[in-house]
Design an enzyme around this catalytic site. Structure first.
Site, short mmCIF file in Angstrom:
data_model
loop_
_atom_site.label_atom_id
_atom_site.label_comp_id
_atom_site.label_asym_id
_atom_site.label_seq_id
_atom_site.Cartn_x
_atom_site.Cartn_y
_atom_site.Cartn_z
N SER A 94 -58.96 3.00 46.92
CA SER A 94 -59.46 3.31 48.25
C SER A 94 -60.29 2.13 48.77
O SER A 94 -59.80 1.00 48.83
CB SER A 94 -60.25 4.61 48.22
OG SER A 94 -60.54 5.07 49.51
N ASP A 136 -54.55 7.99 50.17
CA ASP A 136 -55.66 7.43 49.42
C ASP A 136 -55.42 7.44 47.91
O ASP A 136 -55.05 8.46 47.33
CB ASP A 136 -56.92 8.26 49.73
CG ASP A 136 -58.20 7.58 49.29
OD1 ASP A 136 -58.28 7.17 48.13
OD2 ASP A 136 -59.11 7.49 50.12
#
Length: 289
Positions: free
Chosen positions: A52, A204
């Site tokens: 991320s 993500d």
């Protein structure tokens, strides 16, 4: 001296990426004291992995410029990465705060992303340019998750160098690993290789592989709050963490407890920088022998 593999892992966490940025800035400042102002984090690690926001920082550290040196640097003691400070502060508010009142009034359906991510995507592409995964200055590992295949996708420099079907533009990889569900839409793109066309539908990387740290328990700031005072508080948290004693998990209680020698993270990073410098000098001496 034993030849060791040096691995750096950087957590995710939205704008909380300021905290590992602060820690890394301090570490780089110590390396520069030992090895000169041109020393960069990427010079000391065989692998840098990030999920991320950590994936974005990983790419910023390892993406080469025209001189084949890191495109972005960690400039001074106690500072955060120039990417996080000057770039994230500039565009996080438009991404996460723009038309806030309007969003509250006309909230989309629950399963629609809260933000379109267009500004974020534009900035990532501006900062990484046309660089590809196989070009990074050291080996990087950036996880994401494919929502159509329902399985993790691990982008890696080593894989990209061996197989062009596993290569991709760094900007596409970073947009994919940072596409947090609820906040940002999945990232769709296609890659053409010698083995045909492959489609990616990414969200993500934290869905597949996140690495939360003890420091997060001190954080009351929201990932979705990118106001100026919140970003400044996150920087303060990172600097405060440097002054805290190094902790480890007590396997009997499951709690983090300070180590017996009561070293601070700052003191531990100074020693770690010395070890990294010594190891690098050893490798350079052997390679030129």
């Amino acid at each position: 001296m034993e030849n060791l593999l040096q691995v750096l892992s950087i957590d995710g966490g939205g704008v909380r990426g300021i905290i590992p940025g602060t820690i890394l800035a301090f570490l780089e400042s110590q390396l520069q004291k030992l090895d000169g102002n041109d020393a960069r984090i990427v010079d000391y690690f065989d692998f840098i992995a990030g999920t991320s926001t950590g994936g974005l920082v990983t790419a910023m550290l390892a993406t080469p410029n025209q001189d084949n040196r890191p495109m972005h640097s960690l400039n001074w003691y106690g500072a955060i990465t120039d990417w996080v400070k000057s770039k994230w502060t500039d565009y996080a508010r438009p991404v996460y705060q723009s038309v806030e009142g309007f969003i509250q009034l006309v909230e989309k359906e629950a399963f629609c992303p809260k933000y379109d991510g267009d500004y974020l995507h534009k900035k990532i592409k501006e900062m990484l340019g046309e660089k590809w995964l196989h070009e990074t200055l050291t080996n990087v590992i950036i996880p994401s998750f494919d929502i159509r295949l329902l399985q993790p996708v691990i982008f890696s420099t080593l894989k990209a160098k061996r197989d062009d079907a596993k290569d991709a533009p760094l900007s596409e990889v970073c947009i994919g690993t940072s596409a947090a569900p609820y906040y940002l839409p999945p990232h769709h793109f296609e890659m053409n290789s010698s083995r045909g066309t492959k489609k990616f539908n990414l969200i993500d990387g934290g869905v597949a592989a996140n690495n939360p740290t003890d420091s997060l328990k001190y954080i009351e700031a929201s990932t979705d709050n990118s106001k100026k005072e919140n970003l400044e508080n996150l920087e303060k948290i990172g600097n405060a963490l440097l002054k805290k004693p190094v902790s480890a998990v007590n396997l009997e209680t499951g709690l983090y407890e300070p180590l017996e020698d009561r070293r601070t993270y700052e003191e531990a990073l100074v020693k770690f920088a010395e070890r990294l410098s010594e190891e690098r000098r050893f490798l350079l001496a052997n390679s030129s022998a």
